[in-house]
Design a protein around this motif. Structure first.
Motif, short mmCIF file in Angstrom:
data_model
loop_
_atom_site.label_atom_id
_atom_site.label_comp_id
_atom_site.label_asym_id
_atom_site.label_seq_id
_atom_site.Cartn_x
_atom_site.Cartn_y
_atom_site.Cartn_z
N ALA A 157 0.83 -1.21 0.00
CA ALA A 157 0.00 0.00 0.00
C ALA A 157 0.86 1.26 0.00
O ALA A 157 0.35 2.37 0.00
N LYS A 158 2.17 1.07 0.01
CA LYS A 158 3.14 2.17 -0.12
C LYS A 158 2.92 3.26 0.92
O LYS A 158 3.04 4.44 0.63
N GLN A 159 2.60 2.85 2.11
CA GLN A 159 2.48 3.81 3.21
C GLN A 159 3.72 3.78 4.10
O GLN A 159 4.05 4.75 4.73
N CYS A 160 4.33 2.60 4.20
CA CYS A 160 5.44 2.41 5.12
C CYS A 160 6.71 2.27 4.29
O CYS A 160 6.79 1.39 3.41
N CYS B 162 8.41 -1.13 3.55
CA CYS B 162 7.58 -2.00 2.70
C CYS B 162 7.53 -1.45 1.28
O CYS B 162 7.70 -2.18 0.30
N GLY C 2 6.40 -2.77 9.11
CA GLY C 2 5.26 -2.14 8.46
C GLY C 2 4.10 -2.15 9.44
O GLY C 2 4.18 -2.84 10.45
N CYS D 126 1.14 -3.32 8.77
CA CYS D 126 0.31 -4.50 8.62
C CYS D 126 1.20 -5.71 8.38
O CYS D 126 2.43 -5.61 8.37
N PRO E 158 4.45 -7.16 4.79
CA PRO E 158 5.88 -7.48 4.65
C PRO E 158 6.24 -8.82 5.31
O PRO E 158 7.02 -9.60 4.73
S1 SF4 Z 1 3.19 -2.61 5.66
FE1 SF4 Z 1 1.06 -2.76 5.05
S2 SF4 Z 1 0.30 -0.67 5.35
FE2 SF4 Z 1 2.52 -0.52 5.30
S3 SF4 Z 1 3.01 -0.09 3.16
FE3 SF4 Z 1 3.11 -2.29 3.44
S4 SF4 Z 1 1.10 -3.02 2.82
FE4 SF4 Z 1 0.91 -0.84 3.22
#
Ligand code: SF4
Ligand code: SF4
Lengths: 418, 74
Positions: free
Chosen positions: A331-334, A337, A375, A377, A380
């Motif tokens: 999801a390219k938030q972290c 990851c 991450g 979630c 990863p």
């Molecule tokens: S760890 Fe989860 S929330 Fe964070 S970027 Fe990866 S998929 Fe997205």
């Protein structure tokens, strides 16, 4: 179905023989009630006690004990119940199949969960294609108001914090929060997010009790589960088969029925889906499909996905393509990851292509370590699990690839002996 | 007592300030994100609680949190 003198009261039925979740011949309410009967009128505490006795665990992948989850949410009431049928894992079909064949079991399960937790509000968060089916089923019944919401078709849309965010009108992305969602989730209330199959099993436990539920399966993995089994040697997009399987059944039997090839001709099987674990074949053919049975292989059933691999195929190649997919689904938030999964996928692809010699394996190991636990979630970590199991199970092939060869094509002219 | 230092990975911008303030526990990966020197969660022993709290206060992205205890089951 046999009804005996034991049939206690109007509307109550004896449990079905054979398949449990797939016992009704069509998805309509009349057939559902005819097959399963009504839910006895017992107290929330009695229902919870039966769930405890049943040993039911979550069927969404994490396998957490359902009774414990119900208890925590109940303790933090008022609660909200969410049926999770997002099924973001593209290799899984079992939730969609369950909703197609037995939507009323899932809806019953939502009502039972709401009764136990005292929830006055419920949501069904589902793959878009099953939304009309569930709406149709809802139109057949009255009772608890259940709001149906379509989940976006992404890998992480079903992660619990993503579900809560989506139901609050936000993006379906995992969130970092000070609180666990069973303390504070949708609308700030304690939230029970439960996979749709878990809820369907709950509907059966509410009818026939925990002892009946645990009469199938093994002591540590009770009851049945839904498995999505893929055909061998075809694209992962080919429609897989969905079976209701009793826990403890040897892997061999599930593969023999569906893989389309004798189990002896298989090299490995990916159990648990894209975040799952490769199991070596034929070594693991007699492994019982249960927690204890898969533990020696470092595997778990996850959401019940099985992807068999023929001897003539390359496990590293398939893993590389799955890793590439997972990297694109970050999801390219972290940061770790967002940047780490593409790097990992690239390193793994280079290894699988036999381009990198010995340093390739080190690079894969290093980039795997860089994503684990980093991450908000499990994406990863799930990807890292897949990669590590591939390195383990296809160890010989890794060695060959470091020398530009491949086990699957060893017989071809350019292959040959090392 | 050891306390876990939790990173909100959705907020962290990876400039490495925390790694400068807590070199005993953290280093930076090649993108600049904080990396635990040992495996698993970042655990802060008592004697490093001061610098850890400072990192939490100074993180420009408010991405750090010092917890009281280890997280329970998911
Ligand atoms: S760890 Fe989860 S929330 Fe964070 S970027 Fe990866 S998929 Fe997205
Ligand atoms: S100080 Fe904050 S933003 Fe900077 S690297 Fe550390 S956690 Fe990330």
């Amino acid at each position: 179905m046999t009804t005996t003198a034991m049939t206690p009261a109007q509307g109550l039925r004896m449990p079905p023989q054979g398949p449990r979740l797939f016992a009704a011949r069509d998805p309509f309410l009349a057939t559902h009630l005819d097959t399963y009967g009504t839910i006895p009128d017992v107290t929330p505490a009695q229902l919870l006690e039966q769930v405890r006795i049943s040993g039911l665990t979550g069927r969404g992948g994490a396998g957490f004990p359902t009774a414990a989850k119900l208890e925590t949410v109940t303790a933090n009431a008022p609660a909200v119940v969410v049926a999770n049928g997002a099924e973001g894992e593209p290799a899984s079909r079992k939730d969609a199949e369950l909703l197609r064949r037995a939507p009323h079991l899932v809806l019953d399960g939502i009502e039972v969960a709401a009764r136990i937790t005292g929830a006055g509000e419920a949501f069904a968060y589902l793959r878009p294609e099953v939304v009309p089916l569930v709406r149709q089923a809802l139109a057949e019944r009255s009772g608890l108001r259940i709001t149906v919401v379509a989940a976006p078709d992404t890998f992480v849309s079903g992660q619990e914090t993503a579900v809560v965010s989506a139901l609050a009108g936000g993006p379906a992305l995992p969130r970092f929060s000070r609180h666990r969602i069973f303390q504070r989730g949708v609308g700030g209330r304690a939230t029970l997010v439960q996979n749709v199959e878990t809820l369907a099993q709950l509907a059966l436990i509410a009818r026939y009790g925990g002892v009946w539920f645990a009469s199938a399966g093994t002591p540590d993995s009770t009851g049945t589960f839904l498995a999505t089994v893929h055909p061998v040697g075809q694209a992962l997009t080919t429609a897989p088969a969905v079976w209701e399987v009793t826990h403890g059944l040897p892997l061999r039997q599930v593969l023999a029925g569906t893989a389309g090839r004798p189990p002896e001709e298989l090299q490995a099987v990916l159990v648990g889906g894209y975040h799952g674990t490769w199991l070596p074949l034929p070594a693991a053919l007699d492994a019982p499909l249960s927690r204890a049975g898969l533990e020696p292989y470092g595997a778990g059933l996850g959401a019940g996905v099985m992807i068999p691999l023929a001897k003539s195929a390359c496990g590293l190649e398939l893993t590389a393509s799955i890793a590439g997919y997972l990297a694109r689904e970050s999801a390219k938030q972290c940061g770790p990851c967002q940047f780490g999964l593409p790097e990992l996928a690239q390193n793994f692809a280079a290894l699988a292509a036999g381009q990198v010699g010995r340093s390739g394996l080190d690079a894969v190991r290093r980039s795997t370590g860089l994503v684990e636990g980093r991450g908000v979630c499990r994406h990863p970590d799930g990807t890292a699990r897949l990669i590590r199991s591939a390195l383990r199970v296809f160890g010989d092939d890794v060695l060959l690839h470091q020398h530009g060869r491949c086990l699957a094509r060893i017989g071809e002219p350019y292959g040959g002996v090392l | 007592m050891t306390r876990p230092l939790v990173v909100d990975w959705t907020a962290c911008r990876g400039r490495g300030l925390c790694a400068d303030l807590l070199p005993e526990l953290l280093t930076q990966d090649h993108w600049g994100f904080p990396e635990n020197r040992s495996r698993g969660p970042i655990l802060v022993p008592d004697e490093l609680e001061g610098p850890a709290r400072r990192a939490v206060r100074m993180c420009p992205a408010l991405a750090l949190r010092l917890d009281a205890e280890l997280p329970g089951p998911r």
